[in-house]
Write a protein that holds these residues in place. Structure first.
Motif, PDB file in Angstrom:
ATOM      1  N   ILE A 162      40.016   0.008  -9.168  1.00  0.00           N
ATOM      2  CA  ILE A 162      40.348  -0.424 -10.522  1.00  0.00           C
ATOM      3  C   ILE A 162      41.208  -1.683 -10.485  1.00  0.00           C
ATOM      4  O   ILE A 162      40.999  -2.596 -11.292  1.00  0.00           O
ATOM      5  CB  ILE A 162      41.021   0.717 -11.319  1.00  0.00           C
ATOM      6  N   CYS A 209      36.132   2.825 -16.529  1.00  0.00           N
ATOM      7  CA  CYS A 209      36.697   3.399 -15.314  1.00  0.00           C
ATOM      8  C   CYS A 209      37.949   4.183 -15.679  1.00  0.00           C
ATOM      9  O   CYS A 209      38.483   4.037 -16.779  1.00  0.00           O
ATOM     10  CB  CYS A 209      37.020   2.305 -14.300  1.00  0.00           C
ATOM     11  N   ALA A 238      34.861   4.413  -9.504  1.00  0.00           N
ATOM     12  CA  ALA A 238      36.169   4.066 -10.063  1.00  0.00           C
ATOM     13  C   ALA A 238      36.544   5.009 -11.202  1.00  0.00           C
ATOM     14  O   ALA A 238      37.184   4.625 -12.163  1.00  0.00           O
ATOM     15  CB  ALA A 238      36.204   2.614 -10.513  1.00  0.00           C
ATOM     16  N   HIS A 239      36.098   6.267 -11.088  1.00  0.00           N
ATOM     17  CA  HIS A 239      36.590   7.328 -11.966  1.00  0.00           C
ATOM     18  C   HIS A 239      36.766   8.571 -11.108  1.00  0.00           C
ATOM     19  O   HIS A 239      36.117   8.734 -10.088  1.00  0.00           O
ATOM     20  CB  HIS A 239      35.681   7.571 -13.180  1.00  0.00           C
TER      21      HIS A 239
END
Length: 177
Positions: free
Chosen positions: A28, A102, A130-131
């Motif tokens: 992120i 994200c 990105a989660h």
């Protein structure tokens, strides 16, 4: 279409319980840096409730991510970042018509925000890696964070609404323009 990067609930207490948090935060950070370099707006979302008290250290966005003074922060109480917030107005003010999504937590706020965006006509790119979320259980059986992330990635790869669809792209391949 004008993109915007939507960073959801990357807060101290949230990330403390999430799987692969350090790697997800690093991705992120890279996305935020790339968005800023490309002139792509970044919009931040922070959750608060009885367990995540507004103003507390746990409620704060992780120290690796510092919103710029001109980047809006939307505070929410529901899983869907659009529910009972001014997110639509913030996106409109920034000229954002398409989201790169994200953050955390995959099975709650990311899933709800993804669907909330689609039903409001925003195409969404879910950043595949990105989660994150935490391990959980369902009907007494363990459910892993990795399984929950994979499940949402699968759903997002086929989700379609009238006028909007989502897709799934790894962070390294996200093009921010």
């Amino acid at each position: 279409m004008a993109q915007g990067l939507l960073v959801v609930d990357v807060q101290n207490d949230v990330m403390d319980v999430c799987a692969h948090a350090e790697d997800v935060v690093a991705r992120i950070v890279s996305l935020v840096d790339r968005a800023r370099s490309a002139g792509t707006p970044v919009v931040w979302v922070r959750h608060h409730d009885d367990g995540l008290v507004e103003g507390s250290d746990g409620w704060r966005i992780v120290p690796e991510l510092v919103p710029a003074a001109d980047e809006p922060i939307v505070d929410k109480q529901w899983g869907d970042s659009f529910a009972d917030t001014d997110l639509v107005q913030r996106l409109t003010a920034q000229g954002i018509t398409e989201l790169v999504l994200c953050g955390a937590q995959t099975d709650y706020c990311i899933r709800s925000t993804l669907h909330g965006a689609l039903v409001r006509g925003y195409p969404v790119t879910l950043v595949e890696d990105a989660h994150t979320t935490e391990d959980d259980e369902y009907r007494g059986e363990p459910v892993t964070a990795d399984g929950l992330v994979d499940d949402l990635n699968r759903i997002a790869s086929i989700a379609r609404w009238p006028g909007a669809a989502s897709r799934v792209v790894p962070a390294a391949e996200v093009v921010l323009a």
